[in-house]
Design a protein around this motif. Structure first.
Motif, PDB file in Angstrom:
ATOM      1  N   HIS A   1     104.412  51.052  11.785  1.00  0.00           N
ATOM      2  CA  HIS A   1     105.683  51.341  12.456  1.00  0.00           C
ATOM      3  C   HIS A   1     106.585  52.206  11.579  1.00  0.00           C
ATOM      4  CE1 HIS A   1     106.732  47.990   9.856  1.00  0.00           C
ATOM      5  NE2 HIS A   1     107.999  48.325  10.022  1.00  0.00           N
ATOM      6  N   LEU A   2     106.389  52.096  10.235  1.00  0.00           N
ATOM      7  CA  LEU A   2     107.220  52.894   9.322  1.00  0.00           C
ATOM      8  C   LEU A   2     106.924  54.386   9.425  1.00  0.00           C
ATOM      9  CD1 LEU A   2     107.193  50.667   6.149  1.00  0.00           C
ATOM     10  CD2 LEU A   2     109.206  51.369   7.440  1.00  0.00           C
TER      11      LEU A   2
ATOM     12  N   HIS B   1     106.731  56.092  11.824  1.00  0.00           N
ATOM     13  CA  HIS B   1     107.526  56.756  12.853  1.00  0.00           C
ATOM     14  C   HIS B   1     108.977  56.939  12.441  1.00  0.00           C
ATOM     15  CE1 HIS B   1     104.204  56.905  15.578  1.00  0.00           C
ATOM     16  NE2 HIS B   1     103.922  55.643  15.259  1.00  0.00           N
ATOM     17  N   THR B   2     109.291  56.497  11.240  1.00  0.00           N
ATOM     18  CA  THR B   2     110.644  56.715  10.754  1.00  0.00           C
ATOM     19  C   THR B   2     110.747  58.147  10.249  1.00  0.00           C
ATOM     20  OG1 THR B   2     110.517  54.466   9.987  1.00  0.00           O
ATOM     21  CG2 THR B   2     112.425  55.739   9.277  1.00  0.00           C
ATOM     22  N   VAL B   3     111.824  58.800  10.607  1.00  0.00           N
ATOM     23  CA  VAL B   3     111.957  60.221  10.247  1.00  0.00           C
ATOM     24  C   VAL B   3     112.215  60.373   8.740  1.00  0.00           C
ATOM     25  CG1 VAL B   3     113.374  62.283  10.554  1.00  0.00           C
ATOM     26  CG2 VAL B   3     112.777  60.867  12.517  1.00  0.00           C
TER      27      VAL B   3
ATOM     28  N   GLU C   1     110.435  68.157  12.410  1.00  0.00           N
ATOM     29  CA  GLU C   1     110.576  66.740  12.076  1.00  0.00           C
ATOM     30  C   GLU C   1     109.307  66.275  11.357  1.00  0.00           C
ATOM     31  OE1 GLU C   1     112.658  64.126  15.040  1.00  0.00           O
ATOM     32  OE2 GLU C   1     110.761  63.053  14.858  1.00  0.00           O
TER      33      GLU C   1
ATOM     34  N   ARG D   1     107.580  62.677   9.448  1.00  0.00           N
ATOM     35  CA  ARG D   1     107.805  61.225   9.392  1.00  0.00           C
ATOM     36  C   ARG D   1     107.365  60.653   8.062  1.00  0.00           C
ATOM     37  NH1 ARG D   1     104.516  61.010  14.936  1.00  0.00           N
ATOM     38  NH2 ARG D   1     106.060  62.003  16.273  1.00  0.00           N
ATOM     39  N   ARG D   2     107.872  59.488   7.780  1.00  0.00           N
ATOM     40  CA  ARG D   2     107.475  58.782   6.565  1.00  0.00           C
ATOM     41  C   ARG D   2     105.997  58.401   6.656  1.00  0.00           C
ATOM     42  NH1 ARG D   2     111.942  56.010   3.716  1.00  0.00           N
ATOM     43  NH2 ARG D   2     113.855  56.749   4.669  1.00  0.00           N
TER      44      ARG D   2
ATOM     45  N   GLU E   1     107.104  55.258   1.860  1.00  0.00           N
ATOM     46  CA  GLU E   1     108.257  55.873   1.193  1.00  0.00           C
ATOM     47  C   GLU E   1     108.006  57.335   0.872  1.00  0.00           C
ATOM     48  OE1 GLU E   1     111.062  54.383   1.064  1.00  0.00           O
ATOM     49  OE2 GLU E   1     110.060  52.629   1.941  1.00  0.00           O
TER      50      GLU E   1
ATOM     51  N   CYS F   1     106.494  61.352   2.185  1.00  0.00           N
ATOM     52  CA  CYS F   1     106.135  62.284   3.244  1.00  0.00           C
ATOM     53  C   CYS F   1     105.586  63.531   2.571  1.00  0.00           C
ATOM     54  CB  CYS F   1     107.377  62.616   4.072  1.00  0.00           C
ATOM     55  SG  CYS F   1     107.123  63.941   5.249  1.00  0.00           S
TER      56      CYS F   1
END
Lengths: 396, 242
Positions: free
Chosen positions: B3-4, B6-8, B35, B37-38, B200, B202
């Motif tokens: 799920h992480l 999908h964090t930008v 964009e 994601r992480r 943490e 990208c």
């Protein structure tokens, strides 16, 4: 980062060698030329070194020690009567021609000293005794002069050989015989002629026709009276000019004849200009070679500096890195150049010419100028790096 | 993906970037949106001159756009001064360059230490951390050698070690395999991909090399200064013009 900056510098041996050559050559040129300059200039007041007295008294118009304006013999009495004078002795100095036994003529510096006190006599005699000057027609010649005035002949190996004058040899001054009773060690003079010491009265005889022969008076102050203080009293009471024998040329507070002589030559001859040009040349050559080499070092590393900038190093860090590199090169270059100048100076001193005096001030000044060159080089590099866009690292 | 993922991590919106004078203007980015994601490795692809490198520079904070907003791990970059941008890059970014940009007069370990020393870390600490990461990229025993003594692949590993030694959240790779052969390039990309597998982190890779597209989680295709489409499967890309 500074350690890495140094490793970057030392890692490029060819560039470093070039950089150090430029800086060392510049330091050598500046230090060596300055030392020869001060050596030559120190020769201008050689009589002050060779003829030792605490106070010198001269005609009021005298500007420097090589330009004696004769005094009356009665002036000696006037000086002796000044309060604070322990003793005062006459001194004659003049340039005269000496005729050697082979018929050759040499220009000499004739020094006539007081036969009673031998005030102003040379400090070191390598042959003979000073007292022998009291014998008729006698002189003492300096070591270098004895060689200069020596006789050229052919050695057993068939090669030309100079035989220096020795005790017992004779020559003539104004057709009057001069017999050598001693060889002394003194410093050479700017005027070049050998120093020939004799008594004051005999010097009068050697300078036939001269109405006045008293060039200077050598004076010793009484205990508790400083030379400068005595100078003031002599000038006030006699109207003559009195000087201290201080030879520190930048000692502005003193009434030093040596200092006046130095600055007289400084302002009235082309020597400072000539040597100053050489020193400036050294400076410009240093800036040109070192600046160019350091700039090319920066150019070669430009993309790495850009990468370091992109990675987040500010210009302050990069500037300090470049300063560390430039100043380190400057320090080493100065060490090499000054070391070479010292070595050359040592050889020069051993060979006896040309003169070489490396004051600590010369080293400090050279050091400052070399660091100045390093500073200019670093600034040129910093300007170049500051204009590099960190984004340029992505352009391949 | 977790799920992480999908964090930008990086978001650029409506970015404009022009070069040159107003009379002779070159448009590099025009209303570009991007964009990342992480925990993902995203590739920026497209023909030469489409604006990939410019967009990468904007994300990296080495170029400031004339319009639009750029946000990296929650930090707005647009409007930051040079000093703040420099400080941001120092803490948050790792770079892998096309031509490695390893300083040839320094040893491998000294090259790797650079980002830590820029951060002001003590020399011994920087050395210890660099040794550890050099071992991680498989170059143990080569620490004291010069980069020029290494193969292209090994040099790029050093560059990756240098990019990651200070554990930056964002890794920027500019054509990381262009100077490498196919197998070496694949090894390097596998390493980069493994390193991207952290919530943490990208990784943004600009590349022309379609042989490495398979390592991407997503691929953003650029055309005329903007992102034309983003795909999850490299097979969906028409690589004939790349």
């Amino acid at each position: 980062m500074y350690r890495l900056a140094l490793n970057m510098l030392f890692g490029d041996r060819a560039k470093l060698a070039m950089l150090l050559c430029g800086l060392a050559f510049s330091a050598l040129l500046m230090a060596q030329q300055s030392s020869v300059f001060f050596g030559i200039m120190s020769w201008t007041y050689t009589p002050m070194v060779n003829i030792r007295a605490q106070v010198w008294v001269s005609d009021p118009m005298v500007e420097q020690v090589n330009d004696a304006k004769p005094l009356r013999d009665t002036d000696l009495g006037r000086v002796r009567s000044v309060d604070g004078v322990a003793w005062a002795a006459p001194l004659h100095t003049s340039f005269v021609q000496a005729r050697m036994q082979d018929g050759n003529f040499k220009l000499i510096t004739l020094v006539g000293i007081d036969a009673d006190t031998f005030a102003g006599a040379p400090a070191v005699l390598t042959q003979g005794r000073i007292e022998d000057l009291r014998l008729p027609d006698t002189v003492i010649v300096d070591e270098w002069g004895a060689s200069l005035m020596g006789r050229m002949g052919v050695g057993p190996d068939g090669k030309p050989r100079n035989t220096p004058l020795k005790v017992g040899d004779t020559f003539e001054i104004n057709d009057i015989q001069a017999r050598i009773v001693g060889i002394c060690k003194v410093r050479r003079a700017f005027t070049g002629g050998p120093f020939v010491y004799t008594t004051y009265d005999r010097a009068k005889g050697y300078t036939l026709g001269a109405r006045r022969t008293l060039s200077f008076m050598l004076v010793e102050p009484q205990k508790g009276v400083t030379p400068a203080e005595l100078c003031g009293r002599i000038e006030r009471d006699t109207g003559l000019k009195a000087w201290t024998s201080d030879t520190v040329i930048w000692n502005w507070g003193e009434r030093s004849l040596a200092r006046n002589t130095f600055w007289w030559f400084w302002t009235n001859t082309g020597i400072p200009f000539s040597f100053g040009t050489a020193v400036l040349l050294g400076l410009f050559v240093g800036i040109a070679i070192s600046g160019q080499t350091f700039y090319s070092f920066v150019l070669e590393n430009l993309k790495y500096f850009a990468a370091i900038k992109a990675m987040g190093a500010g210009m302050g860090v990069i500037a300090r890195m470049l300063f560390v590199q430039a100043f380190t090169a400057g320090l080493i270059g100065f060490g090499l150049g000054a070391g070479m100048a010292q070595a050359i100076g040592r050889v020069m001193i051993e060979k006896g010419m040309p003169p070489f005096v490396m004051f600590p001030q010369i080293l400090w000044a050279t050091f400052a100028l070399v660091l100045g060159i390093s500073f200019v080089s670093a600034v040129i590099g910093i300007i170049k790096v500051s204009r590099v866009d960190a984004a340029s690292v992505f352009r391949g | 993906m977790s799920h992480l993922a999908h964090t930008v991590a990086v978001r650029a919106t409506g970015v404009d970037m022009f070069f040159g004078t107003p009379e002779n203007q070159v448009v590099a980015l025009k209303q570009a949106d991007f964009e990342a994601r992480r925990g993902e490795l995203i590739m920026l692809v497209g023909p030469s001159g489409c604006g990939k490198t410019t967009l990468l520079s904007v994300i990296a904070g080495t170029l400031t756009p004339q319009a639009g907003t750029v946000e990296v791990f929650g930090q707005r970059l647009d409007g930051l001064g040079q000093e703040a941008l420099t400080s941001f890059r120092r803490k948050n970014l790792g770079f892998v360059f096309q031509s490695f940009n390893l300083i040839p007069t320094l040893t491998v370990i000294e090259n790797v230490m650079v980002p830590l020393l820029i951060q002001g870390r003590p020399y011994d600490e920087a050395r210890a951390r660099s040794l550890a990461i050099i071992e991680k990229v498989g170059l143990k025993g080569r620490e004291e050698g010069r980069p020029n003594a290494l193969s292209g692949g090994q040099q790029q590993r050093v560059a990756i070690a240098r990019a990651l030694v200070h554990e930056p959240p964002l890794l920027i790779c500019d054509e990381p395999t262009s100077a490498l052969d196919k197998d070496t390039g694949a090894h390097i990309m596998q390493l980069v991909r493994d390193l991207s597998r952290s919530p943490e982190r990208c990784v943004v890779v600009v590349t022309h090399d379609h042989r490495i597209f398979r390592f991407a989680d997503r691929i953003a295709e650029m055309e005329d200064g903007r992102i034309s489409r983003v795909v999850d499967d490299p097979k969906l890309l028409d690589t004939s013009h790349l």
